[in-house]
Design a protein around this motif. Structure first.
Motif, mmCIF file in Angstrom:
data_model
loop_
_atom_site.group_PDB
_atom_site.id
_atom_site.type_symbol
_atom_site.label_atom_id
_atom_site.label_comp_id
_atom_site.label_asym_id
_atom_site.label_seq_id
_atom_site.Cartn_x
_atom_site.Cartn_y
_atom_site.Cartn_z
ATOM 1 N N PHE A 1 0.834 -1.208 0.000
ATOM 2 C CA PHE A 1 0.000 0.000 0.000
ATOM 3 C C PHE A 1 0.869 1.258 0.000
ATOM 4 C CE2 PHE A 1 -3.239 -2.703 2.564
ATOM 5 C CZ PHE A 1 -3.510 -3.435 1.438
ATOM 6 N N ALA A 2 1.957 1.207 0.772
ATOM 7 C CA ALA A 2 2.858 2.370 0.816
ATOM 8 C C ALA A 2 3.489 2.587 -0.558
ATOM 9 C CB ALA A 2 3.943 2.147 1.876
ATOM 10 N N HIS A 3 3.848 1.499 -1.193
ATOM 11 C CA HIS A 3 4.420 1.551 -2.542
ATOM 12 C C HIS A 3 3.437 2.223 -3.507
ATOM 13 C CE1 HIS A 3 5.787 0.209 -6.447
ATOM 14 N NE2 HIS A 3 4.865 -0.712 -6.555
ATOM 15 N N ARG A 4 2.203 1.804 -3.460
ATOM 16 C CA ARG A 4 1.173 2.360 -4.350
ATOM 17 C C ARG A 4 0.897 3.834 -4.030
ATOM 18 N NH1 ARG A 4 -0.329 3.686 -8.215
ATOM 19 N NH2 ARG A 4 -2.467 4.025 -8.856
ATOM 20 N N ALA A 5 0.860 4.139 -2.722
ATOM 21 C CA ALA A 5 0.614 5.528 -2.306
ATOM 22 C C ALA A 5 1.745 6.429 -2.788
ATOM 23 C CB ALA A 5 0.464 5.600 -0.781
ATOM 24 N N GLY A 6 2.974 5.914 -2.734
ATOM 25 C CA GLY A 6 4.119 6.667 -3.226
ATOM 26 C C GLY A 6 3.974 6.977 -4.713
ATOM 27 N N GLU A 7 3.569 5.991 -5.475
ATOM 28 C CA GLU A 7 3.360 6.201 -6.913
ATOM 29 C C GLU A 7 2.333 7.298 -7.145
ATOM 30 O OE1 GLU A 7 4.126 1.890 -9.032
ATOM 31 O OE2 GLU A 7 2.106 2.319 -8.347
ATOM 32 N N LYS A 8 1.281 7.226 -6.338
ATOM 33 C CA LYS A 8 0.179 8.178 -6.495
ATOM 34 C C LYS A 8 0.663 9.606 -6.304
ATOM 35 C CE LYS A 8 -4.114 6.692 -4.731
ATOM 36 N NZ LYS A 8 -5.152 6.766 -3.683
ATOM 37 N N ILE A 9 1.385 9.871 -5.210
ATOM 38 C CA ILE A 9 1.797 11.258 -4.970
ATOM 39 C C ILE A 9 2.893 11.692 -5.946
ATOM 40 C CG2 ILE A 9 1.067 11.246 -2.550
ATOM 41 C CD1 ILE A 9 4.024 11.130 -1.751
ATOM 42 N N ARG A 10 3.770 10.777 -6.329
ATOM 43 C CA ARG A 10 4.812 11.155 -7.298
ATOM 44 C C ARG A 10 4.198 11.544 -8.635
ATOM 45 N NH1 ARG A 10 7.470 6.733 -5.150
ATOM 46 N NH2 ARG A 10 7.005 5.459 -6.980
ATOM 47 N N SER A 11 3.116 10.861 -9.008
ATOM 48 C CA SER A 11 2.512 11.168 -10.299
ATOM 49 C C SER A 11 1.932 12.580 -10.302
ATOM 50 C CB SER A 11 1.420 10.152 -10.623
ATOM 51 O OG SER A 11 0.269 10.415 -9.848
#
Length: 432
Positions: A276-286
DNA sequence: TCTGGGGTCCTAGGACCC
DNA sequence: TCTGGGGTCCTAGGACCC
């Protein structure tokens, strides 16, 4: 005659997710269709036929199994890639009608015409044109409600759907019309009146939108805080809610999931939280953002008897904002180790990133990493994101996010991503 | 057995400071 | 025995939305 307050429209898709499924599968026409929430849990969208069968909004699938079987209800897992793309198409059509457009949710937009010179007839004609064009160009049928405030445009939209004679377009611009019509709308249909507020209002005799409009705003404030005062004023035609053409910058990002089965082992919970942290990171980086605060949480079955429930959470302020997956995953795992309890069967977990700031505007902290390390992290993340964008999600991911994914939920009725994946494009063939 | 996920805003109350 | 007052900041939690 022009209006004293310019009109706002709320345009929303009817049974949006179910309609999206229907656009690409004509055999669904006239049949009951439902779309399920994540993990194939609840019905979150229903076609009119499914509503007519008495399937309530949010009904858990296991509770309506018999109804589904008996009436041949077509069941779909949520296909958010498809809905997101259809949503974007609808908004594109709407933008032709005014530059003042606020996307409110995946299936709703507010439109404004600050210089509108016409009267009621011109407004209704405009609504009909909007409806017609969106339907012809996207296949989605929409309702249009006009009002001098957002709250009234929402109520008008409710009428547009509810009253057949309106044919999908209604207006509450006229205060005399409001005086008649609002008295017939139940209080809990008012935008902002939910399951807690409604009973409190009813207890003091406020049963309809009309009763609400008749309240003294000052009294409403005393009893229901500023929220109540705004409700009263908006229902009376006094705009209190801003119209936001530009989407407000995001303040937080959450990734959470219910598990396919209970998770008791720490290792499995850590794996889920890392994913989930990995996915959340992708989200904010995008979106070019970095987080100053990381929170992890998990809970046992929320529907269990009171004594058997458990929920754990912990958060941490980072020395300096970051969007580095390795750091976010590390913190999320560490926090989870802190609240995990042996013996608890966790049903769901999540990671929240907050204190989001524009990555370009970060002032390096004295205690943070040096600019060299930051540079390197940035390039690494960019490379990972590029790979995953091109080759598909999770082509590259932290090992901590796991390979087994025992916690993953069900999605057994997903339709193809008709419009966004080459290998899932609809095909047309001749019938022999 | 099986009950979504992702947001925002507001308030109360504790911590802390002068 | 008597034990300030007021401001700000932060967090947790509630309520609402779709």
């Amino acid at each position: 005659m022009a209006f004293s307050t310019p009109p706002i429209a709320l345009v929303d898709g009817n049974n949006f997710f179910a309609s999206c499924e229907r656009v690409f599968d004509p055999t669904l026409k006239g049949r009951p269709v439902i779309v399920l929430s994540n993990n194939d849990g609840c019905a979150v969208a229903r076609s009119p036929e499914a509503k007519a069968l008495g399937i309530p909004m949010g009904a858990p699938l296991f509770k309506i199994k018999d109804l589904v079987a008996a009436h041949g209800v077509r069941v779909f897992s949520g296909n958010y890639e498809l809905y997101g793309d259809m949503s974007r198409r609808v908004v594109e059509v709407l933008r032709d009608f005014t530059p003042d457009l606020e996307v409110y949710s995946v299936d709703e937009s507010f439109l404004a015409w600050p210089g509108f010179a016409g009267g009621e007839d011109e407004l209704l004609a405009l609504g009909a044109r909007i409806r017609d064009r969106v339907e012809r160009w996207t296949g989605i049928s929409v309702g249009v409600g006009f009002g001098p405030t957002k709250t009234l445009s929402k109520l008008a939209n409710y009428l547009a759907k509810k009253v057949r004679a309106f044919e999908g377009v209604a207006s509450l611009m006229d205060s005399r019309v409001r005086a008649q019509v609002l008295a017939q709308i139940p209080i809990d249909e008012v935008w902002g009146v939910g399951r807690r507020l409604a009973p409190r209002l009813i207890a003091m005799g406020v049963r309809t939108a009309g009763d609400l409009a008749a309240l003294d705003p000052k009294k409403a404030r005393r009893v229901f805080t500023v929220v109540g005062e705004r409700l009263v004023r908006e229902t009376n035609g006094q705009p209190c809610l801003d119209f936001d053409d530009l989407p407000a910058p995001r303040q937080s990002a959450v990734v959470s999931r219910s598990f396919g089965r209970p998770v008791a082992s720490l290792d499995e919970l850590l794996e889920a939280v890392a994913a989930f942290a990995h996915r959340a990171g992708e989200k904010i980086r995008s979106e070019g953002l970095a987080a100053s605060y990381v929170q992890a949480y998990a809970d046992a079955n929320r529907f269990a008897p009171l004594g058997e429930r458990y929920s754990g959470s912990a958060g941490f302020h980072l020395a300096e904002p970051s969007s580095d997956t390795r750091l976010l995953v590390g913190e999320a795992r560490r926090l989870t180790e802190g609240f995990w309890r042996p013996g608890v069967r966790f049903a769901r977990a999540g990671v929240l990133l907050a204190g989001l700031v524009d990555e370009a505007q970060i002032t390096p902290s004295l205690f943070g990493r040096g600019s060299l390390a930051r540079d390197k992290a940035e390039r690494l993340m960019a490379a990972m994101d590029a790979l995953n964008n091109r080759m598909g999600r999770d082509t590259v991911k932290p090992l901590a996010a796991g390979l087994a994914k025992v916690w993953q939920g069900k999605s057994s009725h997903r339709s193809p991503a008709w419009t966004t994946r080459w290998d899932e494009l609809p095909t047309v063939r001749a019938i022999p």
